[in-house]
Design an enzyme around this catalytic site. Structure first.
Site, PDB file in Angstrom:
ATOM      1  N   TYR A   1     -28.468  44.559  92.178  1.00  0.00           N
ATOM      2  CA  TYR A   1     -28.009  45.126  90.975  1.00  0.00           C
ATOM      3  C   TYR A   1     -26.999  45.078  90.329  1.00  0.00           C
ATOM      4  CZ  TYR A   1     -28.462  49.125  87.784  1.00  0.00           C
ATOM      5  OH  TYR A   1     -28.527  49.880  86.633  1.00  0.00           O
TER       6      TYR A   1
ATOM      7  N   PHE B   1     -28.141  34.965  59.618  1.00  0.00           N
ATOM      8  CA  PHE B   1     -29.369  35.357  59.976  1.00  0.00           C
ATOM      9  C   PHE B   1     -30.236  36.640  59.917  1.00  0.00           C
ATOM     10  CE2 PHE B   1     -32.971  34.951  62.949  1.00  0.00           C
ATOM     11  CZ  PHE B   1     -33.846  34.077  62.084  1.00  0.00           C
ATOM     12  N   ASP B   2     -31.384  36.667  59.575  1.00  0.00           N
ATOM     13  CA  ASP B   2     -32.019  37.975  59.307  1.00  0.00           C
ATOM     14  C   ASP B   2     -32.091  39.037  60.545  1.00  0.00           C
ATOM     15  OD1 ASP B   2     -33.893  36.625  61.053  1.00  0.00           O
ATOM     16  OD2 ASP B   2     -35.586  37.265  59.853  1.00  0.00           O
TER      17      ASP B   2
ATOM     18  N   ASP C   1     -21.421  33.357  65.918  1.00  0.00           N
ATOM     19  CA  ASP C   1     -23.034  33.448  66.072  1.00  0.00           C
ATOM     20  C   ASP C   1     -23.323  32.012  66.287  1.00  0.00           C
ATOM     21  OD1 ASP C   1     -25.514  33.675  66.322  1.00  0.00           O
ATOM     22  OD2 ASP C   1     -25.817  34.504  64.500  1.00  0.00           O
TER      23      ASP C   1
ATOM     24  N   ALA D   1     -25.753  30.590  68.577  1.00  0.00           N
ATOM     25  CA  ALA D   1     -26.940  30.208  69.210  1.00  0.00           C
ATOM     26  C   ALA D   1     -27.088  28.911  69.190  1.00  0.00           C
ATOM     27  CB  ALA D   1     -28.058  30.665  68.478  1.00  0.00           C
TER      28      ALA D   1
ATOM     29  N   LYS E   1     -31.958  29.299  72.416  1.00  0.00           N
ATOM     30  CA  LYS E   1     -31.622  28.086  71.898  1.00  0.00           C
ATOM     31  C   LYS E   1     -31.012  27.178  72.627  1.00  0.00           C
ATOM     32  CE  LYS E   1     -32.573  31.308  68.403  1.00  0.00           C
ATOM     33  NZ  LYS E   1     -32.700  32.768  68.410  1.00  0.00           N
TER      34      LYS E   1
ATOM     35  N   HIS F   1     -41.527  40.860  57.672  1.00  0.00           N
ATOM     36  CA  HIS F   1     -42.338  39.718  57.652  1.00  0.00           C
ATOM     37  C   HIS F   1     -42.851  39.535  58.864  1.00  0.00           C
ATOM     38  CE1 HIS F   1     -38.049  39.431  59.342  1.00  0.00           C
ATOM     39  NE2 HIS F   1     -38.500  38.240  59.901  1.00  0.00           N
TER      40      HIS F   1
HETATM   41  C1  P71 Z   1     -35.317  31.598  65.119  1.00  0.00           C
HETATM   42  C2  P71 Z   1     -34.735  32.912  65.742  1.00  0.00           C
HETATM   43  C3  P71 Z   1     -35.645  33.951  66.211  1.00  0.00           C
HETATM   44  C4  P71 Z   1     -36.563  34.513  65.307  1.00  0.00           C
HETATM   45  C5  P71 Z   1     -36.445  35.285  64.498  1.00  0.00           C
HETATM   46  C6  P71 Z   1     -37.348  35.600  63.526  1.00  0.00           C
HETATM   47  C7  P71 Z   1     -38.696  35.111  63.426  1.00  0.00           C
HETATM   48  C8  P71 Z   1     -38.865  34.310  64.450  1.00  0.00           C
HETATM   49  C9  P71 Z   1     -37.950  33.661  65.497  1.00  0.00           C
HETATM   50  C10 P71 Z   1     -32.655  34.169  66.033  1.00  0.00           C
HETATM   51  C11 P71 Z   1     -31.207  34.288  66.090  1.00  0.00           C
HETATM   52  C12 P71 Z   1     -30.501  33.247  65.076  1.00  0.00           C
HETATM   53  C13 P71 Z   1     -29.267  33.338  65.024  1.00  0.00           C
HETATM   54  C14 P71 Z   1     -28.216  32.279  64.280  1.00  0.00           C
HETATM   55  C15 P71 Z   1     -29.145  35.243  66.147  1.00  0.00           C
HETATM   56  C16 P71 Z   1     -30.636  35.190  66.217  1.00  0.00           C
HETATM   57  C17 P71 Z   1     -30.947  36.397  67.042  1.00  0.00           C
HETATM   58  N1  P71 Z   1     -33.319  33.103  65.692  1.00  0.00           N
HETATM   59  N2  P71 Z   1     -28.530  34.506  65.454  1.00  0.00           N
HETATM   60  O1  P71 Z   1     -34.420  30.937  64.391  1.00  0.00           O
HETATM   61  O2  P71 Z   1     -31.100  31.946  64.615  1.00  0.00           O
HETATM   62  O3  P71 Z   1     -31.240  36.012  68.432  1.00  0.00           O
HETATM   63  O4  P71 Z   1     -33.665  36.274  68.668  1.00  0.00           O
HETATM   64  O5  P71 Z   1     -32.163  36.056  70.604  1.00  0.00           O
HETATM   65  O6  P71 Z   1     -32.186  38.000  69.382  1.00  0.00           O
HETATM   66  O7  P71 Z   1     -36.269  31.292  65.059  1.00  0.00           O
HETATM   67  P1  P71 Z   1     -32.357  36.533  69.265  1.00  0.00           P
END
Ligand code: P71
Length: 472
Positions: free
Chosen positions: A70, A123-124, A214, A216, A257, A448
């Site tokens: 832990y 990103f969204d 950011d 990723a 990623k 979505h």
């Molecule tokens: C991507 C995703 C994940 C996703 C989102 C919506 C629908 C399907 C899949 C996530 C990102 C990203 C960037 C630049 C932060 C996140 C959030 N992307 N920054 O592209 O691309 O990270 O998913 O680990 O929480 O499909 P998280």
């Protein structure tokens, strides 16, 4: 000369294509929302490159070495050491995924309602977290990003002139921070140059605004810098990565990623001890104790290994090379795509593919549905459907209507992608007959994922649908 993948395949997972009749039924049952499909009903899944890649044998071995203590886990120490080495940052906090890091950090930086968070293109989920923390996301990507026919080596660059103009005309306390996404997902997996990061840093320093990345897809961004930025051809990927991070005060990262793991995230800070303490204080209630922060010891162990593999140049050449080939086959078939081809996905320009479908009938969603029907291939809409509504409830119009075909790392062969490209080529030949969609059910945030749609031509099955979609 062909440059083969620097790995061979030790394990396989069967996939199956269900019949066209079954696909028609499944997508209708899913309310024409590809998120609502059962994954077994998808043949080739290009929904996302997030958490969907294949781990290496070394990563699978690392899982067994995970220290599940832990507090004070050895696996945390190993992860911390790896991140410190890669980024040059002192403070490392693991989170369950990228949005966990956003949730910990953003409310500490956004201290007044309405403060701006300036980025290239947020990103969204990131945009949602900025808004949840009371901030206002501002997108300042260079204008070239919005024209899919224009070639530019760094379409993810932030427009530094507009940044400076905005900072000059805005009181310092109206801006929370700058967040540069590398590579820029919403613009098409487009890289940001080191020259641009350096310039952003200089302007930010002039006005006293902190800068975060950011991160990723940090490794893919570094590879593009090596390939495209004058003066960097001879530099190693890790040294480029370190320089990228040197221009920021910290990072949030979805490790799903470039981290090459199925779950995980990171928050790291260069040297701000006070902010680190405050992040730690939020990490504990929301994510977990500072030496695991929402991850199992084995997850941290696999991530430490994944981060090392991510910056291997042979890996990046194979990965980005495959996405590039996929894009080339589509272009050769006459399919309009964002140029140049991005790092993790090919972005089909649905505005040009289906010019007769207006934005508020979601052309990229229509194309996504059609591709599933045609071939069992799942992509994702990145356009007006994903963007959603403004504060008054009006449907917003996205600057670009993309069908994103994301390529999971080390997962599909070229033949899988060729098959997807051929399916789109067939759809291209009969595109005039493809109609748009309207929403018949939607939740208030991030709609979505769970909304239901219906073909426009099929009439409106629910009385409130028309009202929801009044746009002008
Ligand atoms: C991507 C995703 C994940 C996703 C989102 C919506 C629908 C399907 C899949 C996530 C990102 C990203 C960037 C630049 C932060 C996140 C959030 N992307 N920054 O592209 O691309 O990270 O998913 O680990 O929480 O499909 P998280």
């Amino acid at each position: 000369m062909v440059r083969p993948e620097p790995y061979r395949i030790k394990m396989v997972e069967p996939i199956r294509l269900i019949s066209r009749e079954e696909r028609e039924r499944r997508i209708a049952e899913a309310g024409y929302n590809l998120f609502a499909l059962r994954a077994e009903d998808v043949f080739i899944d290009l929904l996302t490159d997030s958490g969907t890649g294949a781990m290496s044998d070394a990563q699978w071995a690392a899982l067994l070495r995970g220290d599940e203590s832990y507090a004070g886990s050895r696996s945390f120490s190993r992860l911390q050491e790896t991140v410190r080495e890669l980024t040059g940052y002192r403070y490392v906090l693991p989170t369950h995924q990228g949005r966990g890091a956003e949730h910990v950090l953003f409310p500490l930086l956004i201290t007044r309602p309405g403060q701006l968070v300036i980025g290239n293109l947020h990103f969204d989920t990131t945009r949602a977290h900025i808004q949840l923390a009371g901030g206002r996301p501002v997108d300042l990507v260079i204008p070239e990003a919005y024209d899919t026919t224009v070639d530019h080596p760094f379409k993810g660059n932030l427009d530094v002139d507009r940044l400076e103009a905005l900072l000059k005309s805005t009181p310092r306390d109206a801006v929370a921070f700058i967040l540069v996404t590398v590579t820029c997902n919403s613009a098409g997996g487009q890289p940001v140059s080191l020259a641009n990061l350096r310039a952003v840093r200089a302007v930010a320093d002039k006005y006293g605004v902190p800068v975060f990345l950011d991160a990723a897809r940090f490794a893919e961004n570094a590879y593009f810098i090596k390939m495209r930025e004058p003066g960097y051809a001879g530099r190693s990927i890790p040294s480029i990565v370190k320089e990228m991070f040197s221009y920021a005060d910290g990072l949030t990262m979805s490790a799903k990623k470039d981290g090459l793991v199925n779950i995980g995230g990171l928050l790291a800070l260069r040297d701000d001890e006070d902010l680190f303490r405050r992040c730690q204080a939020r990490l504990v209630p929301f994510e977990g104790f500072p030496t695991y922060g929402g991850l199992a010891g084995r997850d941290m162990e696999a991530l430490a290994e994944g981060l090392r593999e991510a910056v291997d140049e042979d890996h990046l050449a194979a990965r980005i090379g495959q996405v590039e080939r996929f894009g080339r086959w589509l272009e050769e078939a006459g399919v309009p795509v964002q140029r140049p081809i991005g790092g993790h996905a090919v972005y089909v320009d649905a505005k040009r593919f289906l010019p007769h479908v207006p934005p508020h009938q979601f052309p990229a969603q229509a194309l996504a549905v059609e591709l599933y029907r045609e071939a069992g291939v799942r992509g994702v809409e990145v356009g007006s459907f994903l963007l959603g509504r403004d504060e008054e409830g009006r449907q917003q119009t996205a600057p670009m209507e993309f069908l994103r075909l994301a390529v999971p790392r080390r997962t599909y062969t070229d033949n899988h992608l060729r098959y997807a490209a051929e399916a789109l080529e067939r759809i291209m030949a009969r595109r005039d007959a493809i109609g748009g969609f309207r929403i018949v059910y939607e939740p208030p945030v991030l709609r979505h994922f769970t909304a239901h749609l219906a073909p426009v031509s099929a009439g409106c099955p629910q009385p409130f649908a028309n009202e929801l979609l009044t746009e002008d």
